[in-house]
Design an enzyme around this catalytic site. Structure first.
Site, mmCIF file in Angstrom:
data_model
loop_
_atom_site.group_PDB
_atom_site.id
_atom_site.type_symbol
_atom_site.label_atom_id
_atom_site.label_comp_id
_atom_site.label_asym_id
_atom_site.label_seq_id
_atom_site.Cartn_x
_atom_site.Cartn_y
_atom_site.Cartn_z
ATOM 1 N N HIS A 210 0.789 -1.240 0.000
ATOM 2 C CA HIS A 210 0.000 0.000 0.000
ATOM 3 C C HIS A 210 0.817 1.284 0.000
ATOM 4 O O HIS A 210 0.272 2.362 -0.129
ATOM 5 C CB HIS A 210 -0.937 0.032 1.218
ATOM 6 C CG HIS A 210 -0.231 0.322 2.507
ATOM 7 N ND1 HIS A 210 0.333 -0.656 3.276
ATOM 8 C CD2 HIS A 210 0.023 1.486 3.147
ATOM 9 C CE1 HIS A 210 0.897 -0.113 4.353
ATOM 10 N NE2 HIS A 210 0.722 1.191 4.295
HETATM 11 C C1 UD1 Z 1 -2.024 5.708 5.326
HETATM 12 C C2 UD1 Z 1 -0.753 6.319 5.934
HETATM 13 C C3 UD1 Z 1 0.347 5.289 5.926
HETATM 14 C C4 UD1 Z 1 -0.089 4.010 6.610
HETATM 15 C C5 UD1 Z 1 -1.403 3.511 6.006
HETATM 16 C C6 UD1 Z 1 -1.894 2.342 6.801
HETATM 17 C C7 UD1 Z 1 -0.440 8.734 5.535
HETATM 18 C C8 UD1 Z 1 0.288 9.743 4.741
HETATM 19 N N1 UD1 Z 1 -0.302 7.451 5.122
HETATM 20 O O1 UD1 Z 1 -1.732 5.380 3.982
HETATM 21 O O2 UD1 Z 1 1.466 5.802 6.638
HETATM 22 O O3 UD1 Z 1 0.906 3.045 6.414
HETATM 23 O O4 UD1 Z 1 -2.376 4.569 6.062
HETATM 24 O O5 UD1 Z 1 -2.747 1.541 6.054
HETATM 25 O O6 UD1 Z 1 -1.114 9.079 6.471
HETATM 26 N N2 UD1 Z 1 -9.056 4.336 0.944
HETATM 27 C C9 UD1 Z 1 -10.283 3.749 0.856
HETATM 28 N N3 UD1 Z 1 -10.879 3.334 2.017
HETATM 29 C C10 UD1 Z 1 -10.340 3.491 3.237
HETATM 30 C C11 UD1 Z 1 -9.086 4.102 3.322
HETATM 31 C C12 UD1 Z 1 -8.451 4.523 2.159
HETATM 32 O O7 UD1 Z 1 -10.825 3.588 -0.225
HETATM 33 O O8 UD1 Z 1 -10.942 3.075 4.245
HETATM 34 C C13 UD1 Z 1 -8.399 4.780 -0.303
HETATM 35 C C14 UD1 Z 1 -8.825 6.180 -0.726
HETATM 36 O O9 UD1 Z 1 -8.821 6.238 -2.106
HETATM 37 C C15 UD1 Z 1 -7.677 7.024 -0.203
HETATM 38 C C16 UD1 Z 1 -6.494 6.085 -0.436
HETATM 39 O O10 UD1 Z 1 -6.996 4.792 -0.127
HETATM 40 O O11 UD1 Z 1 -7.547 8.236 -0.865
HETATM 41 C C17 UD1 Z 1 -5.286 6.368 0.412
HETATM 42 O O12 UD1 Z 1 -5.653 6.438 1.791
HETATM 43 P P1 UD1 Z 1 -4.745 7.303 2.788
HETATM 44 O O13 UD1 Z 1 -5.269 7.177 4.156
HETATM 45 O O14 UD1 Z 1 -4.535 8.666 2.245
HETATM 46 O O15 UD1 Z 1 -3.329 6.612 2.663
HETATM 47 P P2 UD1 Z 1 -2.887 5.133 2.946
HETATM 48 O O16 UD1 Z 1 -2.209 4.609 1.739
HETATM 49 O O17 UD1 Z 1 -3.995 4.355 3.532
HETATM 50 N N1 UDP Z 2 -3.705 -5.502 8.893
HETATM 51 C C1 UDP Z 2 -4.940 -6.110 8.995
HETATM 52 N N2 UDP Z 2 -5.556 -6.526 7.846
HETATM 53 C C2 UDP Z 2 -4.992 -6.382 6.610
HETATM 54 C C3 UDP Z 2 -3.713 -5.776 6.536
HETATM 55 C C4 UDP Z 2 -3.106 -5.337 7.694
HETATM 56 O O1 UDP Z 2 -5.475 -6.284 10.090
HETATM 57 O O2 UDP Z 2 -5.622 -6.762 5.617
HETATM 58 C C5 UDP Z 2 -3.066 -5.038 10.139
HETATM 59 C C6 UDP Z 2 -1.715 -5.650 10.379
HETATM 60 O O3 UDP Z 2 -1.858 -6.907 11.008
HETATM 61 C C7 UDP Z 2 -1.059 -4.610 11.265
HETATM 62 C C8 UDP Z 2 -1.619 -3.313 10.715
HETATM 63 O O4 UDP Z 2 -2.809 -3.648 10.029
HETATM 64 O O5 UDP Z 2 -1.449 -4.762 12.608
HETATM 65 C C9 UDP Z 2 -0.626 -2.694 9.775
HETATM 66 O O6 UDP Z 2 -1.250 -1.694 9.057
HETATM 67 P P1 UDP Z 2 -0.770 -1.211 7.625
HETATM 68 O O7 UDP Z 2 0.063 -2.226 6.974
HETATM 69 O O8 UDP Z 2 -1.980 -0.740 6.924
HETATM 70 O O9 UDP Z 2 0.065 0.109 7.991
HETATM 71 P P2 UDP Z 2 1.584 0.394 8.392
HETATM 72 O O10 UDP Z 2 1.948 -0.466 9.530
HETATM 73 O O11 UDP Z 2 2.408 0.179 7.169
HETATM 74 O O12 UDP Z 2 1.573 1.848 8.736
#
Ligand code: UD1
Ligand code: UDP
Length: 363
Positions: A210
């Site tokens: 992601h």
């Molecule tokens: C965010 C964090 C990242 C973290 C990740 C955990 C920032 C800059 N990034 O990245 O550090 O590792 O969360 O997963 O804060 N979207 C959906 N549904 C949701 C959430 C997101 O459709 O419930 C889609 C939307 O199009 C959104 C895109 O994902 O614009 C990105 O979501 P965003 O929260 O901006 O960044 P992440 O890649 O999730």
């Molecule tokens: N996680 C989850 N379901 C998924 C993917 C991740 O429960 O499908 C959990 C994972 O076990 C961990 C956390 O989400 O506890 C990590 O989040 P993510 O990878 O989104 O973010 P990051 O740690 O890179 O910020």
């Protein structure tokens, strides 16, 4: 005393859930009650990216739901900042608790520090030294406006000291994600769809993708998928919505790749326990692979969790197709052990330190 917890993204629910539980436990035992209010910014909003964690982990319902997700970084952070400031002015908490390095972290920390409300930052001092990552900006800025910085490791503390942060504000407490892995170990749950995949237990790669650096660059994304496909092993990929949207039109070859919706924490735990290798660009999942004794290949150029790379249980492969194939096929892994992240009582330590700080006792 009252604390406002600001969270918004999936990994923060896992971490905050453990600390909320420790707060309730502490309240039942001491005369200093810490009233926690949770503000969910809405950064993650799908049921399987948010509600599932609150339900499965019994996280107290948020007092405030801002509903601010999506959009550019400035837009998201700015809108969250404005709303959080209003809450702080109305609610007047004694402290604000934030986790990790997302836009929600920064919004909470900035809003509080401008109002002279002490910020407590869990997962302080991590560094990738890559300022192109939005997370690196968020964590550096959050650390520098925080009153108490909870570092998971000694190395994280060293980074903070090198940046001029006063040593007595840094507390090395271990990692709350390890608390979660221990607490939920016996509650891991097999996903309902698993038996339909014709994949054997202990014979699949668990994958997540992601990171912006991989998803925003279509060539990197293609290269990662080519590597995953060429390795020929069964891959289970619970796919983040961000990545799902992007691969739809890429016509990728995926005969061995099983894409499923994001799963809840208990199912993720089961997949981590029952895979034979993890391939990820997640921060949290790298550590969880280690907690479960699984080797990990990290599809990034660097990691904040360098102790795992140094221990030979995590290999950095970037987005290089050949490196991904070679690393997945490798059978030369060091034995997966080490005492890097505390002993599972980090949340308790955090709560004790917050309480001591708010009532003015030196820890
Ligand atoms: C965010 C964090 C990242 C973290 C990740 C955990 C920032 C800059 N990034 O990245 O550090 O590792 O969360 O997963 O804060 N979207 C959906 N549904 C949701 C959430 C997101 O459709 O419930 C889609 C939307 O199009 C959104 C895109 O994902 O614009 C990105 O979501 P965003 O929260 O901006 O960044 P992440 O890649 O999730
Ligand atoms: N996680 C989850 N379901 C998924 C993917 C991740 O429960 O499908 C959990 C994972 O076990 C961990 C956390 O989400 O506890 C990590 O989040 P993510 O990878 O989104 O973010 P990051 O740690 O890179 O910020």
């Amino acid at each position: 005393m009252k604390i406002l917890t600001v969270i918004g993204a999936r990994p923060q629910f896992v971490k905050a859930g453990m600390v909320s539980r420790a707060i309730l436990k502490s309240n039942s035992k001491t005369r200093h009650v810490l009233e926690e209010r949770i503000c969910h910014t809405g950064q993650h909003y799908d049921t399987n990216m948010s509600d599932v964690f609150f339900d499965e982990m019994n996280i107290p319902k948020p007092h405030y739901k801002l509903g601010i997700g999506g959009g550019g970084h400035g837009e998201m952070t700015g809108r969250q900042l404005e709303k959080i400031e209003r809450i702080l002015l109305d609610d007047k908490p004694d402290g604000v608790l934030v986790y990790g390095d997302t836009n929600s972290t920064l919004a909470g920390a900035l809003a509080a520090s401008k109002l002279h409300i002490p910020v407590f930052h869990v997962e302080a001092g991590l560094r990738s030294f890559n300022r192109n990552m939005p997370e690196e900006i968020n964590r550096v800025l959050t650390d520098h406006v925080s009153e108490i910085l909870f570092s998971p490791t000694l190395l994280a503390k060293k980074h903070l000291i090198r940046e001029g942060i006063c040593e007595n504000r840094i507390k090395v407490v271990g990692d709350v994600m390890y608390d979660a892995a221990k607490f939920y170990a016996s509650k891991a749950r097999k996903p309902e769809w698993f038996d339909e995949l014709s994949v054997e237990v202990n014979d699949f790669v668990l994958c997540t993708i992601h990171r912006a650096e991989n998803t925003d660059d279509i060539e990197r994304l293609r290269s990662i998928f080519r590597g995953l496909q060429r390795c020929g092993k069964p891959i289970i990929l619970p796919l983040h919505p961000r990545t799902k949207g992007l691969i739809e039109n890429l016509n990728l070859e995926m005969s061995n790749i099983h894409i499923v919706d994001p799963v809840g924490y208990l199912e993720m735990l089961w997949l981590e326990v029952n895979c034979n290798l993890v391939a990820t660009d997640s921060g949290g999942v790298q550590k969880e692979a280690f907690f479960q004794g699984k080797p990990c290949i990290t599809m990034r150029g660097e990691t904040e969790w360098v102790e795992l790379v140094d221990a030979g249980v995590n290999i950095l492969v970037g987005a290089d197709e050949n490196e991904i194939v070679n690393a997945i096929s490798s059978d030369r892994w060091n034995s997966i052990q080490g005492d890097f992240y505390g002993n599972g009582n980090t949340a308790e330590k955090i709560v004790n330190i917050i309480l001591a700080s708010l009532i003015g006792v030196t820890q």
